[in-house]
Design an enzyme around this catalytic site. Structure first.
Site, PDB file in Angstrom:
ATOM      1  N   ASP A   1     -31.379   3.889   5.435  1.00 45.94           N
ATOM      2  CA  ASP A   1     -31.519   5.086   4.608  1.00 45.94           C
ATOM      3  C   ASP A   1     -32.594   4.984   3.513  1.00 45.94           C
ATOM      4  O   ASP A   1     -33.241   5.962   3.226  1.00 45.94           O
ATOM      5  CB  ASP A   1     -30.162   5.421   3.967  1.00 45.94           C
ATOM      6  CG  ASP A   1     -30.113   6.823   3.378  1.00 45.94           C
ATOM      7  OD1 ASP A   1     -30.629   7.750   4.021  1.00 45.94           O
ATOM      8  OD2 ASP A   1     -29.562   6.997   2.277  1.00 45.94           O
TER       9      ASP A   1
ATOM     10  N   ARG B   1     -18.167  10.867   7.062  1.00 46.16           N
ATOM     11  CA  ARG B   1     -18.941   9.630   6.905  1.00 46.16           C
ATOM     12  C   ARG B   1     -18.111   8.376   7.136  1.00 46.16           C
ATOM     13  O   ARG B   1     -16.887   8.392   7.023  1.00 46.16           O
ATOM     14  CB  ARG B   1     -19.483   9.571   5.460  1.00 46.16           C
ATOM     15  CG  ARG B   1     -20.400  10.726   5.072  1.00 46.16           C
ATOM     16  CD  ARG B   1     -21.771  10.512   5.607  1.00 46.16           C
ATOM     17  NE  ARG B   1     -22.681  11.597   5.283  1.00 46.16           N
ATOM     18  CZ  ARG B   1     -23.990  11.437   5.071  1.00 46.16           C
ATOM     19  NH1 ARG B   1     -24.529  10.241   5.122  1.00 46.16           N
ATOM     20  NH2 ARG B   1     -24.763  12.471   4.828  1.00 46.16           N
TER      21      ARG B   1
ATOM     22  N   ASN C   1     -20.227  16.654   8.114  1.00 50.14           N
ATOM     23  CA  ASN C   1     -20.824  15.627   7.256  1.00 50.14           C
ATOM     24  C   ASN C   1     -19.811  14.528   6.930  1.00 50.14           C
ATOM     25  O   ASN C   1     -19.884  13.897   5.883  1.00 50.14           O
ATOM     26  CB  ASN C   1     -21.362  16.259   5.963  1.00 50.14           C
ATOM     27  CG  ASN C   1     -22.267  15.304   5.187  1.00 50.14           C
ATOM     28  OD1 ASN C   1     -23.015  14.525   5.776  1.00 50.14           O
ATOM     29  ND2 ASN C   1     -22.189  15.355   3.863  1.00 50.14           N
TER      30      ASN C   1
ATOM     31  N   SER D   1     -32.002  13.885   5.911  1.00 50.79           N
ATOM     32  CA  SER D   1     -30.595  13.502   6.058  1.00 50.79           C
ATOM     33  C   SER D   1     -30.029  14.028   7.374  1.00 50.79           C
ATOM     34  O   SER D   1     -30.323  15.155   7.775  1.00 50.79           O
ATOM     35  CB  SER D   1     -29.792  14.110   4.911  1.00 50.79           C
ATOM     36  OG  SER D   1     -30.421  13.824   3.689  1.00 50.79           O
TER      37      SER D   1
ATOM     38  N   ARG E   1     -36.752  17.681  12.291  1.00 50.81           N
ATOM     39  CA  ARG E   1     -36.253  18.501  13.408  1.00 50.81           C
ATOM     40  C   ARG E   1     -37.206  19.655  13.587  1.00 50.81           C
ATOM     41  O   ARG E   1     -37.185  20.603  12.812  1.00 50.81           O
ATOM     42  CB  ARG E   1     -34.869  19.067  13.067  1.00 50.81           C
ATOM     43  CG  ARG E   1     -33.769  18.057  13.106  1.00 50.81           C
ATOM     44  CD  ARG E   1     -32.437  18.699  12.730  1.00 50.81           C
ATOM     45  NE  ARG E   1     -31.460  17.643  12.572  1.00 50.81           N
ATOM     46  CZ  ARG E   1     -30.600  17.272  13.524  1.00 50.81           C
ATOM     47  NH1 ARG E   1     -30.553  17.923  14.670  1.00 50.81           N
ATOM     48  NH2 ARG E   1     -29.769  16.272  13.313  1.00 50.81           N
TER      49      ARG E   1
ATOM     50  N   TYR F   1     -18.182  13.079  -3.874  1.00 46.94           N
ATOM     51  CA  TYR F   1     -18.900  12.877  -2.615  1.00 46.94           C
ATOM     52  C   TYR F   1     -20.019  11.833  -2.766  1.00 46.94           C
ATOM     53  O   TYR F   1     -20.756  11.846  -3.762  1.00 46.94           O
ATOM     54  CB  TYR F   1     -19.491  14.212  -2.101  1.00 46.94           C
ATOM     55  CG  TYR F   1     -20.414  13.969  -0.940  1.00 46.94           C
ATOM     56  CD1 TYR F   1     -19.894  13.636   0.312  1.00 46.94           C
ATOM     57  CD2 TYR F   1     -21.795  13.958  -1.098  1.00 46.94           C
ATOM     58  CE1 TYR F   1     -20.727  13.336   1.377  1.00 46.94           C
ATOM     59  CE2 TYR F   1     -22.640  13.664  -0.040  1.00 46.94           C
ATOM     60  CZ  TYR F   1     -22.105  13.351   1.191  1.00 46.94           C
ATOM     61  OH  TYR F   1     -22.939  13.032   2.238  1.00 46.94           O
TER      62      TYR F   1
ATOM     63  N   LYS G   1     -28.528   7.775  -3.889  1.00 49.93           N
ATOM     64  CA  LYS G   1     -29.594   8.766  -4.040  1.00 49.93           C
ATOM     65  C   LYS G   1     -30.099   8.848  -5.485  1.00 49.93           C
ATOM     66  O   LYS G   1     -31.295   8.965  -5.734  1.00 49.93           O
ATOM     67  CB  LYS G   1     -29.095  10.140  -3.595  1.00 49.93           C
ATOM     68  CG  LYS G   1     -28.574  10.163  -2.174  1.00 49.93           C
ATOM     69  CD  LYS G   1     -29.632   9.756  -1.192  1.00 49.93           C
ATOM     70  CE  LYS G   1     -29.127   9.873   0.232  1.00 49.93           C
ATOM     71  NZ  LYS G   1     -30.145   9.452   1.200  1.00 49.93           N
TER      72      LYS G   1
ATOM     73  N   ASN H   1     -29.165   5.943  13.802  1.00 48.05           N
ATOM     74  CA  ASN H   1     -29.284   5.678  15.243  1.00 48.05           C
ATOM     75  C   ASN H   1     -30.578   4.934  15.565  1.00 48.05           C
ATOM     76  O   ASN H   1     -30.580   3.987  16.353  1.00 48.05           O
ATOM     77  CB  ASN H   1     -29.254   6.991  16.046  1.00 48.05           C
ATOM     78  CG  ASN H   1     -27.874   7.631  16.028  1.00 48.05           C
ATOM     79  OD1 ASN H   1     -26.885   6.993  15.662  1.00 48.05           O
ATOM     80  ND2 ASN H   1     -27.801   8.887  16.414  1.00 48.05           N
TER      81      ASN H   1
ATOM     82  N   CYS I   1     -30.609  13.218  10.452  1.00 47.03           N
ATOM     83  CA  CYS I   1     -31.566  13.431  11.545  1.00 47.03           C
ATOM     84  C   CYS I   1     -31.743  12.165  12.387  1.00 47.03           C
ATOM     85  O   CYS I   1     -32.746  12.020  13.084  1.00 47.03           O
ATOM     86  CB  CYS I   1     -32.917  13.870  11.006  1.00 47.03           C
ATOM     87  SG  CYS I   1     -32.946  15.571  10.418  1.00 47.03           S
ATOM     88  N   GLY I   2     -30.812  11.223  12.295  1.00 49.60           N
ATOM     89  CA  GLY I   2     -30.834  10.096  13.223  1.00 49.60           C
ATOM     90  C   GLY I   2     -31.451   8.809  12.694  1.00 49.60           C
ATOM     91  O   GLY I   2     -31.807   7.939  13.485  1.00 49.60           O
TER      92      GLY I   2
ATOM     93  N   HIS J   1     -37.083   7.455   1.270  1.00 47.45           N
ATOM     94  CA  HIS J   1     -35.905   7.805   2.087  1.00 47.45           C
ATOM     95  C   HIS J   1     -36.197   7.385   3.523  1.00 47.45           C
ATOM     96  O   HIS J   1     -36.441   8.222   4.390  1.00 47.45           O
ATOM     97  CB  HIS J   1     -35.688   9.322   1.989  1.00 47.45           C
ATOM     98  CG  HIS J   1     -34.384   9.802   2.517  1.00 47.45           C
ATOM     99  ND1 HIS J   1     -34.188  11.096   2.956  1.00 47.45           N
ATOM    100  CD2 HIS J   1     -33.187   9.175   2.667  1.00 47.45           C
ATOM    101  CE1 HIS J   1     -32.933  11.253   3.354  1.00 47.45           C
ATOM    102  NE2 HIS J   1     -32.305  10.097   3.191  1.00 47.45           N
TER     103      HIS J   1
ATOM    104  N   ARG K   1     -23.855  16.751  -0.550  1.00 48.23           N
ATOM    105  CA  ARG K   1     -24.680  16.811  -1.755  1.00 48.23           C
ATOM    106  C   ARG K   1     -24.883  18.259  -2.183  1.00 48.23           C
ATOM    107  O   ARG K   1     -24.854  19.167  -1.368  1.00 48.23           O
ATOM    108  CB  ARG K   1     -26.050  16.157  -1.498  1.00 48.23           C
ATOM    109  CG  ARG K   1     -25.996  14.635  -1.417  1.00 48.23           C
ATOM    110  CD  ARG K   1     -27.384  14.049  -1.228  1.00 48.23           C
ATOM    111  NE  ARG K   1     -27.911  14.310   0.089  1.00 48.23           N
ATOM    112  CZ  ARG K   1     -28.770  15.272   0.386  1.00 48.23           C
ATOM    113  NH1 ARG K   1     -29.248  16.070  -0.566  1.00 48.23           N
ATOM    114  NH2 ARG K   1     -29.200  15.445   1.615  1.00 48.23           N
TER     115      ARG K   1
HETATM  116  C1  OXD Z   1     -28.165  11.724   2.769  1.00 41.91           C
HETATM  117  C2  OXD Z   1     -27.400  10.465   2.912  1.00 41.91           C
HETATM  118  O1  OXD Z   1     -27.571  12.777   2.472  1.00 41.91           O
HETATM  119  O2  OXD Z   1     -28.024   9.455   3.258  1.00 41.91           O
HETATM  120  O3  OXD Z   1     -29.388  11.680   2.955  1.00 41.91           O
HETATM  121  O4  OXD Z   1     -26.192  10.438   2.646  1.00 41.91           O
HETATM  122 MN    MN Z   2     -30.138   9.747   3.335  1.00 43.92          MN
END
Ligand code: OXD
Ligand code: MN
Length: 588
Positions: A278, A368, A366, A249, A399, A198, A207, A255, A251-252, A227, A70
């Site tokens: 997300d 994906r 980054n 973005s 973080r 992208y 987004k 997961n 940061c897990g 978010h 982004r």
């Molecule tokens: C971000 C995404 O950048 O979810 O936050 O792709």
């Molecule tokens: Mn995101």
């Protein structure tokens, strides 16, 4: 013909006149249509076939090397009044924004096909869902939108019934970073994105619509567009509590949303169900609780670090029917990234060159995967429920290598809003620019809030109207580091222990210690059996460093002041209350 179809046809005609495509294709979202697009992209090299034995239906896309994230510095919110966009956004007047970007769109689709992509964000039959139409000249965008949204004929049918839809115009243009803009016109429910392919810049449902435009809409309609991941935590009694969690973005979130409980918990019957990874749209229901849907239908997840130990559910999800973007490949043509830890090695890097570790990583940091949520083994059956799921807890986190303990609970909603507003985090590769720089990222919405943060916090505060039964709010920090620079908390599946404590708090069963910064868990009530933690970890993960927090609160005060008189007084008072409590316990 419904009025919105007339409006849509008119807009398509207008855009075609401006951009001058060779052909116009209305997407129906069918398998036949997708197969034809994939064949065309394979023929022109946009998609590269991966090993179809190991990864059936999966493809690799290599983007332009200057178009991998982004671009926050090229992302604008164009409102009539600059103050409505706020200091948190780059601003242009709507007239300037249109003029700037329309000049780029002029004739840009000559020689190309223009795709008209109707989509629905959220289950097709949910009153919480909203529709949009993306016009794009990128078949790669169409293929990704088909995975990430409910795209095609059913969405078009819903648009016919709706009062409005979001108009998104996109062209990859020349993929020139000097001719790139991501423009939002929230007052017109319009997006214009030029010069990037992208995900976050080009899949406009994500987004641009589901966060920037939707946050603006949500404010005027009394709901929240956030978010946040959404997960269901099922306990051994079969009771499921839903948790929404905001992390910046990369940061897990993916997961955590797909967490596999530690062994002992699994044996006891704990399960995590994924609703979303997300984005979360939530609205008070008739019982006053917040009900949430995931407006997306797929995952656009960060590949590096995804492995059988960090996120087995994600790895299973992406075994087939997946589009990989900017990963490396192995000798037998399987996708590969740093941290996959599968015993294989890459031969080709994300730029298509022979892999050379001294030159660049095999996968872009980054890089994906795009995959349907339905392929996730722990996808919640409730994710398709048009009523949404009731949220018991909201979690904020970033973080934070120092100061911030593993978990604390906000004392009430106002305090929780301040905790979210004060969120800080180190930057990641999800956006272009320096990585690892500390910045305030309120509610993980810094890049995504479509209006002035001061008004956004006021909107959050307004939900506490005395009638709503709002969730408890928590803050977590999985990223605290020790003196040696290593993470102190093992994270991943072990995070379940923290979620268990939160639900214990929601049910009024778990205890906490009250401190000026919030309620910290008592070590008796946070189950650490079977986790090996150093003395340093035990001390720092559950500590409360008074002078450090006094400095943090002062910095939060300065941050709030930066928004001027629009910042709600209630939030400033809350910051002052905490400062006073911190000063009151200062050793004399
Ligand atoms: C971000 C995404 O950048 O979810 O936050 O792709
Ligand atoms: Mn995101």
């Amino acid at each position: 013909m419904g009025s919105q179809l007339a409006a849509l046809n008119e807009w398509v005609t207008e855009v075609a006149e401006l951009t001058g495509p060779d052909a116009i294709h209305w997407c129906d979202g069918s398998d036949v249509e997708n197969a034809a697009l994939v064949a065309q992209m394979q023929a022109d090299g946009t998609l590269i076939e991966l090993n179809q034995q190991t990864h059936p239906g999966s493809w690799l896309h290599r983007s332009d090397p200057d178009d991998v994230a982004r671009v926050e510095h090229l992302t604008f919110v164009c409102t009539t009044e600059q103050d409505d966009a706020g200091p948190n956004n780059h601003w242009m007047s709507p007239a300037d924004g249109h003029a700037k970007v329309d000049a780029l769109f002029d004739g840009c689709m000559a020689g190309r096909t223009m795709y008209v992509v109707p989509y629905c964000m959220g289950p097709i039959d949910s009153p919480l869902s909203r529709c949009g139409v993306e016009i794009t000249d990128s078949p790669y965008v169409v293929a990704n939108m088909r995975i990430m949204t409910r795209m095609g004929a059913p969405a078009l049918a819903r648009i016919e019934q709706e009062k409005s839809f979001v108009k998104g115009l996109h062209s990859v243009g020349e993929l020139d970073p000097e001719r790139r803009f991501i423009m939002h016109f929230p007052e017109e429910l319009t997006i214009k994105s030029y010069g990037s392919g992208y995900g976050g810049n080009a899949l406009l449902g994500k987004k641009c619509h589901a966060l920037r435009i939707a946050s603006h809409q949500a404010k005027s309609e009394g709901w929240l567009a956030e978010h946040m991941l959404i997960l269901g935590l099922e306990n051994p009694q079969g009771e499921t509590h839903y948790i929404a969690a905001a992390f910046p973005s990369a940061c897990g979130k993916t997961n955590l949303a797909m967490l596999i409980p530690p062994e002992g918990y699994r044996v006891d019957g704990w399960k995590v169900w994924t609703v979303g990874d997300d984005i979360c749209w939530m609205r008070p229901g008739s019982d006053g609780r917040l009900y949430a849907i995931n407006p997306e239908a797929g995952f656009f997840g960060v590949a590096p670090g995804t492995s059988a130990s960090s996120n087995p559910n994600a790895l299973k999800s992406i075994q087939s029917n997946t589009i990989f973007t900017n990963v490396g490949v192995t000798a037998d043509n399987q996708p590969w990234w740093e941290g996959i830890d599968n015993g294989m090695s890459p031969v080709t890097d994300w730029r298509g060159e022979p892999y050379d570790a001294s030159k660049r990583p095999a996968a872009h940091p980054n890089s994906r995967f795009t995959v349907s949520a339905k392929q996730c083994p722990c996808y919640s059956p409730e994710a398709e429920n048009p009523a949404g799921v009731p949220i018991s807890a909201i979690v904020f986190g970033g973080r934070r290598p120092s100061l911030v303990p593993l978990v604390f609970e906000a004392r009430d909603w106002t305090h929780g809003v301040l905790v979210g507003a004060a969120m800080g985090s180190e930057t990641t590769a999800a956006a272009s620019g320096a990585v690892g720089v500390m910045r305030r990222d309120p509610m993980a919405m810094k890049p995504f809030c479509g209006y002035n943060f001061a008004d956004y916090f006021a909107h959050w505060l307004s939900l506490d109207d005395g009638r709503n039964k709002l969730p408890k709010i928590f803050h977590v920090n999985w990223f605290r580091k020790g003196e040696d620079g290593k993470f102190l908390w093992p994270g991943f599946g072990e995070n379940l222990r923290v979620l268990e404590w939160m639900i214990g708090r929601v049910k009024d069963e778990a205890h906490a210690i009250e401190t000026p910064i919030g309620h910290l868990p008592t070590l008796d009530d946070l189950n650490l059996d079977g986790v090996s933690l150093s003395d340093e970890a035990r001390a720092k993960l559950f500590d409360f460093d008074r002078p450090g927090w006094k400095a943090e609160l002062d910095s939060i005060g300065d941050y709030l002041e930066g928004y001027g008189p629009r910042m709600p007084q209630a939030l400033k008072d809350e910051q002052q209350r905490i400062v006073k409590a911190l000063v009151a316990i200062e050793p004399s």
